[in-house]
Design a protein around this motif. Structure first.
Motif, PDB file in Angstrom:
ATOM      1  N   GLY A   1       0.651  -1.522   0.284  1.00 31.07           N
ATOM      2  CA  GLY A   1       0.100  -0.037   0.277  1.00 31.07           C
ATOM      3  C   GLY A   1       0.606   1.645   0.086  1.00 31.07           C
ATOM      4  O   GLY A   1       0.501   2.217  -0.132  1.00 31.07           O
ATOM      5  N   GLU A   2       2.357   1.063   0.180  1.00 31.98           N
ATOM      6  CA  GLU A   2       2.892   2.314  -0.162  1.00 31.98           C
ATOM      7  C   GLU A   2       3.412   2.711  -0.785  1.00 31.98           C
ATOM      8  O   GLU A   2       3.045   1.847  -1.937  1.00 31.98           O
ATOM      9  N   SER A   3       3.528   4.484  -1.457  1.00 31.99           N
ATOM     10  CA  SER A   3       3.255   4.644  -2.673  1.00 31.99           C
ATOM     11  C   SER A   3       4.704   4.621  -3.015  1.00 31.99           C
ATOM     12  O   SER A   3       5.701   4.451  -2.502  1.00 31.99           O
ATOM     13  N   PHE A   4       5.008   4.275  -4.521  1.00 34.65           N
ATOM     14  CA  PHE A   4       6.383   3.507  -5.458  1.00 34.65           C
ATOM     15  C   PHE A   4       6.696   5.237  -5.625  1.00 34.65           C
ATOM     16  O   PHE A   4       8.067   5.855  -6.103  1.00 34.65           O
ATOM     17  N   GLY A   5       5.701   6.195  -6.021  1.00 33.18           N
ATOM     18  CA  GLY A   5       6.521   8.155  -5.748  1.00 33.18           C
ATOM     19  C   GLY A   5       6.394   7.954  -7.102  1.00 33.18           C
ATOM     20  O   GLY A   5       5.973   7.154  -8.233  1.00 33.18           O
ATOM     21  N   ALA A   6       6.304   9.318  -7.914  1.00 35.89           N
ATOM     22  CA  ALA A   6       6.571   9.654  -9.211  1.00 35.89           C
ATOM     23  C   ALA A   6       4.835   9.547  -9.873  1.00 35.89           C
ATOM     24  O   ALA A   6       5.050   8.884 -11.174  1.00 35.89           O
ATOM     25  N   GLY A   7       3.870   9.096  -9.670  1.00 34.37           N
ATOM     26  CA  GLY A   7       2.764   8.880 -10.198  1.00 34.37           C
ATOM     27  C   GLY A   7       2.679   7.386 -10.526  1.00 34.37           C
ATOM     28  O   GLY A   7       1.900   7.124 -11.195  1.00 34.37           O
ATOM     29  N   LEU A   8       4.141   6.088 -10.348  1.00 36.09           N
ATOM     30  CA  LEU A   8       4.283   5.349 -10.257  1.00 36.09           C
ATOM     31  C   LEU A   8       2.472   4.270  -9.613  1.00 36.09           C
ATOM     32  O   LEU A   8       2.822   2.701  -9.952  1.00 36.09           O
ATOM     33  N   GLY A   9       1.923   4.494  -8.308  1.00 31.95           N
ATOM     34  CA  GLY A   9       0.834   3.869  -8.075  1.00 31.95           C
ATOM     35  C   GLY A   9       1.572   3.644  -6.266  1.00 31.95           C
ATOM     36  O   GLY A   9       2.707   4.010  -6.246  1.00 31.95           O
ATOM     37  N   THR A  10       0.695   2.403  -6.841  1.00 31.07           N
ATOM     38  CA  THR A  10       0.848   1.953  -5.044  1.00 31.07           C
ATOM     39  C   THR A  10       1.452   0.486  -5.036  1.00 31.07           C
ATOM     40  O   THR A  10       1.289  -0.467  -5.987  1.00 31.07           O
ATOM     41  N   ALA A  11       2.102  -0.019  -3.989  1.00 33.59           N
ATOM     42  CA  ALA A  11       2.796  -0.994  -3.881  1.00 33.59           C
ATOM     43  C   ALA A  11       2.056  -2.512  -3.354  1.00 33.59           C
ATOM     44  O   ALA A  11       0.854  -2.222  -2.647  1.00 33.59           O
ATOM     45  N   GLN A  12       1.673  -3.454  -4.384  1.00 37.17           N
ATOM     46  CA  GLN A  12       1.307  -4.965  -3.768  1.00 37.17           C
ATOM     47  C   GLN A  12       2.380  -5.515  -3.641  1.00 37.17           C
ATOM     48  O   GLN A  12       2.950  -6.024  -4.554  1.00 37.17           O
ATOM     49  N   LEU A  13       2.103  -6.812  -1.960  1.00 29.29           N
ATOM     50  CA  LEU A  13       2.887  -7.808  -1.863  1.00 29.29           C
ATOM     51  C   LEU A  13       2.828  -8.846  -2.462  1.00 29.29           C
ATOM     52  O   LEU A  13       1.074  -8.937  -2.580  1.00 29.29           O
ATOM     53  N   ASP A  14       3.667  -9.974  -3.061  1.00 29.96           N
ATOM     54  CA  ASP A  14       2.494 -11.391  -3.097  1.00 29.96           C
ATOM     55  C   ASP A  14       4.243 -11.873  -3.072  1.00 29.96           C
ATOM     56  O   ASP A  14       5.043 -11.376  -2.764  1.00 29.96           O
ATOM     57  N   ILE A  15       4.007 -13.198  -3.541  1.00 33.30           N
ATOM     58  CA  ILE A  15       4.722 -14.055  -3.297  1.00 33.30           C
ATOM     59  C   ILE A  15       5.666 -14.154  -4.716  1.00 33.30           C
ATOM     60  O   ILE A  15       4.867 -14.895  -4.996  1.00 33.30           O
ATOM     61  N   ALA A  16       6.879 -14.503  -4.778  1.00 31.61           N
ATOM     62  CA  ALA A  16       7.758 -14.820  -5.653  1.00 31.61           C
ATOM     63  C   ALA A  16       8.316 -15.995  -5.231  1.00 31.61           C
ATOM     64  O   ALA A  16       8.769 -16.652  -4.246  1.00 31.61           O
ATOM     65  N   ARG A  17       9.250 -16.812  -6.760  1.00 28.23           N
ATOM     66  CA  ARG A  17       9.816 -18.227  -6.460  1.00 28.23           C
ATOM     67  C   ARG A  17      10.742 -17.581  -6.822  1.00 28.23           C
ATOM     68  O   ARG A  17      11.029 -17.597  -8.763  1.00 28.23           O
ATOM     69  N   ARG A  18      11.918 -17.693  -6.348  1.00 25.65           N
ATOM     70  CA  ARG A  18      13.396 -17.963  -6.378  1.00 25.65           C
ATOM     71  C   ARG A  18      14.403 -18.805  -6.510  1.00 25.65           C
ATOM     72  O   ARG A  18      14.533 -19.062  -5.995  1.00 25.65           O
ATOM     73  N   THR A  19      15.098 -19.199  -6.986  1.00 28.43           N
ATOM     74  CA  THR A  19      15.879 -19.850  -7.595  1.00 28.43           C
ATOM     75  C   THR A  19      17.242 -19.948  -6.591  1.00 28.43           C
ATOM     76  O   THR A  19      18.094 -18.778  -6.834  1.00 28.43           O
ATOM     77  N   VAL A  20      17.506 -20.119  -5.902  1.00 28.38           N
ATOM     78  CA  VAL A  20      18.637 -20.408  -4.772  1.00 28.38           C
ATOM     79  C   VAL A  20      20.092 -21.297  -5.037  1.00 28.38           C
ATOM     80  O   VAL A  20      19.438 -22.289  -5.438  1.00 28.38           O
TER      81      VAL A  20
ATOM     82  N   THR B   1      21.173 -26.112  -7.124  1.00 30.39           N
ATOM     83  CA  THR B   1      19.899 -25.589  -6.526  1.00 30.39           C
ATOM     84  C   THR B   1      18.403 -25.670  -6.051  1.00 30.39           C
ATOM     85  O   THR B   1      18.412 -26.722  -6.411  1.00 30.39           O
ATOM     86  N   GLU B   2      18.107 -24.449  -5.529  1.00 33.00           N
ATOM     87  CA  GLU B   2      15.727 -25.117  -5.109  1.00 33.00           C
ATOM     88  C   GLU B   2      15.976 -23.544  -5.506  1.00 33.00           C
ATOM     89  O   GLU B   2      16.088 -22.283  -4.987  1.00 33.00           O
ATOM     90  N   THR B   3      14.397 -24.214  -5.513  1.00 30.61           N
ATOM     91  CA  THR B   3      13.240 -23.159  -4.978  1.00 30.61           C
ATOM     92  C   THR B   3      13.256 -22.565  -4.490  1.00 30.61           C
ATOM     93  O   THR B   3      12.150 -23.571  -3.124  1.00 30.61           O
ATOM     94  N   GLN B   4      12.991 -21.495  -3.177  1.00 35.18           N
ATOM     95  CA  GLN B   4      12.244 -20.900  -2.717  1.00 35.18           C
ATOM     96  C   GLN B   4      11.976 -19.883  -2.632  1.00 35.18           C
ATOM     97  O   GLN B   4      11.602 -18.607  -3.522  1.00 35.18           O
ATOM     98  N   LEU B   5      10.893 -19.536  -1.389  1.00 34.59           N
ATOM     99  CA  LEU B   5      10.418 -18.288  -1.625  1.00 34.59           C
ATOM    100  C   LEU B   5      10.435 -17.201  -0.648  1.00 34.59           C
ATOM    101  O   LEU B   5      10.751 -16.871   0.121  1.00 34.59           O
ATOM    102  N   VAL B   6       9.996 -15.922  -1.372  1.00 32.73           N
ATOM    103  CA  VAL B   6      10.050 -14.604  -0.596  1.00 32.73           C
ATOM    104  C   VAL B   6       9.228 -13.521  -0.902  1.00 32.73           C
ATOM    105  O   VAL B   6       8.234 -13.593  -2.316  1.00 32.73           O
ATOM    106  N   THR B   7       8.974 -12.527  -0.347  1.00 28.91           N
ATOM    107  CA  THR B   7       7.318 -11.864  -0.684  1.00 28.91           C
ATOM    108  C   THR B   7       8.343 -10.490  -1.916  1.00 28.91           C
ATOM    109  O   THR B   7       9.871  -9.963  -1.528  1.00 28.91           O
ATOM    110  N   GLU B   8       7.846 -10.274  -2.615  1.00 27.12           N
ATOM    111  CA  GLU B   8       8.297  -9.312  -3.534  1.00 27.12           C
ATOM    112  C   GLU B   8       7.140  -8.077  -3.893  1.00 27.12           C
ATOM    113  O   GLU B   8       6.122  -9.290  -3.635  1.00 27.12           O
ATOM    114  N   CYS B   9       6.973  -7.001  -4.698  1.00 34.16           N
ATOM    115  CA  CYS B   9       6.328  -5.902  -4.712  1.00 34.16           C
ATOM    116  C   CYS B   9       6.281  -6.214  -6.890  1.00 34.16           C
ATOM    117  O   CYS B   9       6.714  -6.885  -6.923  1.00 34.16           O
ATOM    118  N   ASN B  10       5.108  -5.756  -6.728  1.00 32.69           N
ATOM    119  CA  ASN B  10       5.063  -5.880  -8.039  1.00 32.69           C
ATOM    120  C   ASN B  10       5.601  -5.078  -8.999  1.00 32.69           C
ATOM    121  O   ASN B  10       6.075  -5.817 -10.577  1.00 32.69           O
TER     122      ASN B  10
END
Length: 228
Positions: free
Chosen positions: A121-140, A147-156
């Motif tokens: 919900g925080e603003s990105f600034g410069a009229g770019l809208g607000t953040a929405q968080l979701d879960i991403a899969r990251r290869t580590v 290698t394994e796939t782990q979960l991490v929180t990232e904004c849109n």
């Protein structure tokens, strides 16, 4: 095998949606749910058939992942498995996260994007809208080379930029091992607090870097005059 036509009704709706994306929309193209429904009139749950393609590796972004899109738009980013080929595109087990799993990942990540630190919900600034968080899969890449796939929180916004990246844990740990005792203690403090603290010198440098050219020259002359 030749790619069949999306209009061939002998195929199921999920396959036809995939073919429609390839033939009509094209990779990188935008489309709306209204256009999808218009292409498949009378087909029940056609939106869901489109979402089912993600389990087969098809990348279809919404405005959550791509802020350039309008709320009613999607972007066909990348083709996945050719679901029209027999045996391809079968849904993998444990593809979807439960609500409890999502909540646990976000709690572990302090409900912040781990790439840029923005909160929901925080603003990105410069009229770019607000953040929405979701879960991403990251290869580590692990220290042993596996290698394994782990979960991490990232904004849109960060999910778009980080798609397909790999985190090299071996390289990170090697860098930690190369630190001196003082640097290692400072890093340990940051890790325990899950936040980097800035020294007075670093804060002054950051402020200086944000100044216009004329103001930077004034600061430069003042510092050089004092140091000479």
């Amino acid at each position: 095998m030749d790619v069949p036509s999306w209009k061939d009704e002998k195929y199921g709706s999920k396959i036809r949606v995939a073919l429609w994306l390839l033939e009509v929309v094209g990779e990188g193209g935008r489309f709306t749910k209204a256009a999808l429904r218009e292409a498949f009139p009378g087909v029940a749950q056609i939106d869901r058939r489109m979402r089912d393609l993600r389990a087969a590796g098809w990348v279809i972004s919404t405005s959550r992942e791509d802020p350039r899109l309008n709320p009613d738009e999607h972007r066909f980013v990348e083709q996945g498995e050719p679901v029209w080929v027999p045996g391809k595109g079968k849904a993998k087990q444990n593809t979807y996260l439960t609500a409890a799993q999502r909540s646990e990942v976000m709690r572990s990540d302090s409900y912040l994007c781990r790439s840029c630190g923005v909160g929901s919900g925080e603003s990105f600034g410069a009229g770019l809208g607000t953040a929405q968080l979701d879960i991403a899969r990251r290869t580590v890449k692990l220290p042993g080379g596996a290698t394994e796939t782990q979960l991490v929180t990232e904004c849109n916004r960060c999910r778009v930029g980080n798609r397909g990246t790999e985190a090299d844990l071996s390289a990170l740990l090697a860098g930690v091992d190369a630190l001196g005792l003082v640097e290692r203690k400072v890093l340990a403090q940051w890790l325990k607090a899950d936040q980097r603290t800035f020294s007075v010198l670093e804060k002054l440098w950051g402020t200086y870097r944000s100044l216009p050219a004329g103001a930077r020259e004034t600061v430069l002359q003042a510092v050089l005059g004092e140091s000479e």
